[in-house]
Design an enzyme around this catalytic site. Structure first.
Site, PDB file in Angstrom:
ATOM      1  N   CYS A 113      49.113  29.986 -37.779  1.00 44.86           N
ATOM      2  CA  CYS A 113      48.447  30.512 -38.990  1.00 44.86           C
ATOM      3  C   CYS A 113      47.759  29.423 -39.812  1.00 44.86           C
ATOM      4  O   CYS A 113      46.975  29.732 -40.711  1.00 44.86           O
ATOM      5  CB  CYS A 113      49.423  31.291 -39.857  1.00 44.86           C
ATOM      6  N   HIS A 258      46.117  31.488 -46.975  1.00 43.28           N
ATOM      7  CA  HIS A 258      46.424  32.306 -45.800  1.00 43.28           C
ATOM      8  C   HIS A 258      47.116  33.581 -46.266  1.00 43.28           C
ATOM      9  O   HIS A 258      48.014  33.540 -47.112  1.00 43.28           O
ATOM     10  CB  HIS A 258      47.321  31.500 -44.847  1.00 43.28           C
ATOM     11  N   ASN A 288      48.743  40.217 -41.986  1.00 41.46           N
ATOM     12  CA  ASN A 288      48.594  38.807 -41.625  1.00 41.46           C
ATOM     13  C   ASN A 288      47.796  38.707 -40.323  1.00 41.46           C
ATOM     14  O   ASN A 288      48.289  39.101 -39.263  1.00 41.46           O
ATOM     15  CB  ASN A 288      49.998  38.204 -41.475  1.00 41.46           C
TER      16      ASN A 288
HETATM   17  N1  COA Z   1      61.922  48.000 -43.620  1.00 42.62           N
HETATM   18  C1  COA Z   1      63.085  48.203 -44.248  1.00 42.62           C
HETATM   19  N2  COA Z   1      64.065  47.290 -44.279  1.00 42.62           N
HETATM   20  C2  COA Z   1      63.829  46.108 -43.664  1.00 42.62           C
HETATM   21  C3  COA Z   1      62.630  45.829 -42.978  1.00 42.62           C
HETATM   22  C4  COA Z   1      61.659  46.850 -42.979  1.00 42.62           C
HETATM   23  N3  COA Z   1      60.471  46.680 -42.373  1.00 42.62           N
HETATM   24  N4  COA Z   1      62.707  44.593 -42.469  1.00 42.62           N
HETATM   25  C5  COA Z   1      63.899  44.101 -42.810  1.00 42.62           C
HETATM   26  N5  COA Z   1      64.590  45.026 -43.521  1.00 42.62           N
HETATM   27  C6  COA Z   1      65.925  44.930 -44.097  1.00 42.62           C
HETATM   28  C7  COA Z   1      66.751  43.839 -43.460  1.00 42.62           C
HETATM   29  O1  COA Z   1      67.367  44.298 -42.286  1.00 42.62           O
HETATM   30  C8  COA Z   1      67.755  43.549 -44.556  1.00 42.62           C
HETATM   31  O2  COA Z   1      68.759  44.544 -44.532  1.00 42.62           O
HETATM   32  P1  COA Z   1      70.287  44.159 -44.848  1.00 42.62           P
HETATM   33  O3  COA Z   1      70.267  43.662 -46.286  1.00 42.62           O
HETATM   34  O4  COA Z   1      70.973  45.453 -44.673  1.00 42.62           O
HETATM   35  O5  COA Z   1      70.661  43.111 -43.872  1.00 42.62           O
HETATM   36  C9  COA Z   1      66.953  43.745 -45.841  1.00 42.62           C
HETATM   37  O6  COA Z   1      65.810  44.550 -45.457  1.00 42.62           O
HETATM   38  C10 COA Z   1      66.464  42.460 -46.447  1.00 42.62           C
HETATM   39  O7  COA Z   1      65.941  41.661 -45.401  1.00 42.62           O
HETATM   40  P2  COA Z   1      65.293  40.262 -45.669  1.00 42.62           P
HETATM   41  O8  COA Z   1      64.916  39.651 -44.369  1.00 42.62           O
HETATM   42  O9  COA Z   1      66.145  39.505 -46.616  1.00 42.62           O
HETATM   43  O10 COA Z   1      63.982  40.736 -46.457  1.00 42.62           O
HETATM   44  P3  COA Z   1      62.907  39.855 -47.142  1.00 42.62           P
HETATM   45  O11 COA Z   1      62.784  40.201 -48.560  1.00 42.62           O
HETATM   46  O12 COA Z   1      63.067  38.405 -46.772  1.00 42.62           O
HETATM   47  O13 COA Z   1      61.568  40.399 -46.448  1.00 42.62           O
HETATM   48  C11 COA Z   1      60.026  39.666 -44.783  1.00 42.62           C
HETATM   49  C12 COA Z   1      61.410  40.246 -45.051  1.00 42.62           C
HETATM   50  C13 COA Z   1      59.859  39.500 -43.298  1.00 42.62           C
HETATM   51  C14 COA Z   1      58.990  40.649 -45.312  1.00 42.62           C
HETATM   52  C15 COA Z   1      59.905  38.316 -45.546  1.00 42.62           C
HETATM   53  O14 COA Z   1      61.032  37.505 -45.262  1.00 42.62           O
HETATM   54  C16 COA Z   1      58.677  37.571 -45.210  1.00 42.62           C
HETATM   55  O15 COA Z   1      57.577  38.030 -45.437  1.00 42.62           O
HETATM   56  N6  COA Z   1      58.813  36.327 -44.697  1.00 42.62           N
HETATM   57  C17 COA Z   1      57.706  35.492 -44.372  1.00 42.62           C
HETATM   58  C18 COA Z   1      57.141  35.940 -43.054  1.00 42.62           C
HETATM   59  C19 COA Z   1      55.774  35.393 -42.820  1.00 42.62           C
HETATM   60  O16 COA Z   1      54.954  35.389 -43.697  1.00 42.62           O
HETATM   61  N7  COA Z   1      55.508  34.977 -41.579  1.00 42.62           N
HETATM   62  C20 COA Z   1      54.266  34.456 -41.182  1.00 42.62           C
HETATM   63  C21 COA Z   1      54.058  33.113 -41.730  1.00 42.62           C
HETATM   64  S1  COA Z   1      52.474  32.536 -41.290  1.00 42.62           S
END
Ligand code: COA
Length: 334
Positions: A113, A258, A288
């Site tokens: 990315c 980004h 993304n």
């Molecule tokens: N829908 C509903 N629930 C979801 C879910 C979805 N699509 N994805 C994950 N969950 C759940 C998880 O299982 C977790 O449940 P639990 O508390 O029962 O274990 C809960 O939501 C929280 O998960 P968590 O991973 O802490 O959520 P988050 O706030 O970190 O959001 C992302 C998850 C992936 C959206 C976030 O971490 C993110 O955007 N990270 C950066 C990723 C990125 O940008 N990557 C590319 C970089 S170039």
């Protein structure tokens, strides 16, 4: 004369196919409200069968060449950046080169990315030596081909698309130094390689019946840790770039980060001291698109009249690796 590399053309190509949050709700354990609140994304584009990283990239490249009022024969170098290549071999740039009918050198730069900002720095450095007059830089992705459709933590995030810019020789002699790339910063922390990866299909874990059965050709991600590191590197690299140029956040007219997650963009902009009304985002419509996100955003910002000659623009890429690269440039044609 001190040579600078200015952006003289821009363009994008987005597949017409869309996947909305409602579509994802119908096949995954997720909700529109959860996705919007945690990411800011409402829909993303998906390439149709036959639409590929190279075909999208060539369409974006063609649009950028036209916008620059050039023809393919004017392009001295093609740099393509993608994490979803046309084939494992040869480089995607070879396919884009052929489709555009170019007659110059072509290679790929890979930094996932952060690929676009890495490629922009590479192209700008080559223009600045006087070696090339016009370099075409294409970021193109088809993440729909590597995202596990059953993984709710990644399937909600990524989309397909391509964006491109033409970098042209410009002069840094002038009252404000003229248009073009002014400063940059790039970095990598390879110890974070496993945080966001496609584990199989390469030298370390070649394709086999076992890797296929175990789903090791899909992308996997530690979202929380990627999130934390992304904010930190956008802020640190943004500050370093502004410092290199002897400027501050108040000088930035438009911040184009980004497009990964609204919460990453807002946290980074706040910590950098750049107001949100000077921060560009189109994440809600495309998700993304990895190496394509910044040139798609730049194209839309230009089309919406948000970029004016003389504006200072800060571009910030970060991604798997972990990699990051920031570019400060002055908008405008030579
Ligand atoms: N829908 C509903 N629930 C979801 C879910 C979805 N699509 N994805 C994950 N969950 C759940 C998880 O299982 C977790 O449940 P639990 O508390 O029962 O274990 C809960 O939501 C929280 O998960 P968590 O991973 O802490 O959520 P988050 O706030 O970190 O959001 C992302 C998850 C992936 C959206 C976030 O971490 C993110 O955007 N990270 C950066 C990723 C990125 O940008 N990557 C590319 C970089 S170039």
């Amino acid at each position: 004369m001190t040579i600078r590399a200015a952006i003289t053309g821009w363009g994008s190509s987005l597949p017409v196919g869309r996947v909305t949050n409602a579509d994802l709700e119908s096949r995954l354990d997720t909700t529109d409200a959860w996705i919007v609140e945690r990411t800011g994304i409402r829909e993303r584009r998906v390439a149709a069968q036959g639409e590929t990283t190279a075909s999208l990239g060539a369409a974006a490249g063609n649009a950028a060449i036209k916008q620059a009022a050039l023809s393919p024969s004017d392009i001295d170098l093609l740099i393509v950046t993608t994490a979803t290549p046309e084939q494992p071999m040869p480089e995607t740039s070879a396919f884009v080169h052929d489709e555009l009918g170019l007659r110059c050198g072509a290679f790929d730069v890979g930094a996932v990315c952060a690929g676009f900002t890495y490629a922009l720095i590479t192209g700008a450095a080559l223009v600045s030596t006087g070696a090339h007059d016009h370099v075409l830089i294409v970021g193109s992705e088809t993440y729909s081909r590597i995202v596990d459709p059953s993984d709710r933590s990644t399937a909600i995030l990524f989309g397909d698309g391509a964006g491109a810019v033409v970098l042209s020789r410009s002069s840094a002699d002038g009252p404000d130094g003229g248009p073009g790339v002014i400063a940059w910063d790039m970095g990598c922390d390879g110890s974070g390689a496993a945080l966001l990866e496609v584990p199989a299909g390469g030298s370390r874990l070649p394709t086999s019946a076992e890797t296929l059965a175990a789903g090791k050709h899909w992308m996997r991600m530690d979202g929380q840790e990627v999130f934390r590191r992304a904010v930190r590197c956008v802020v640190d690299s943004g500050k370093a770039t502004l410092e290199n140029a002897g400027m501050g956040p108040e000088d930035v007219d438009l911040f184009v980060p980004h497009q990964a997650n609204t919460r990453i963009i807002e946290a980074a902009a706040n910590r950098l001291g750049i107001p949100l009304d000077k921060t560009f985002s189109n994440l809600e419509r495309y998700g993304n698109t990895s190496a394509a996100s910044i040139p798609i955003a730049l194209t839309e910002a230009a089309e919406e009249g948000r970029l004016h000659d003389g504006d200072l623009v800060l571009l910030s890429g970060f991604g798997a690796g972990m990699t990051w690269a920031t570019v400060l440039l002055r908008w405008g044609a030579p």
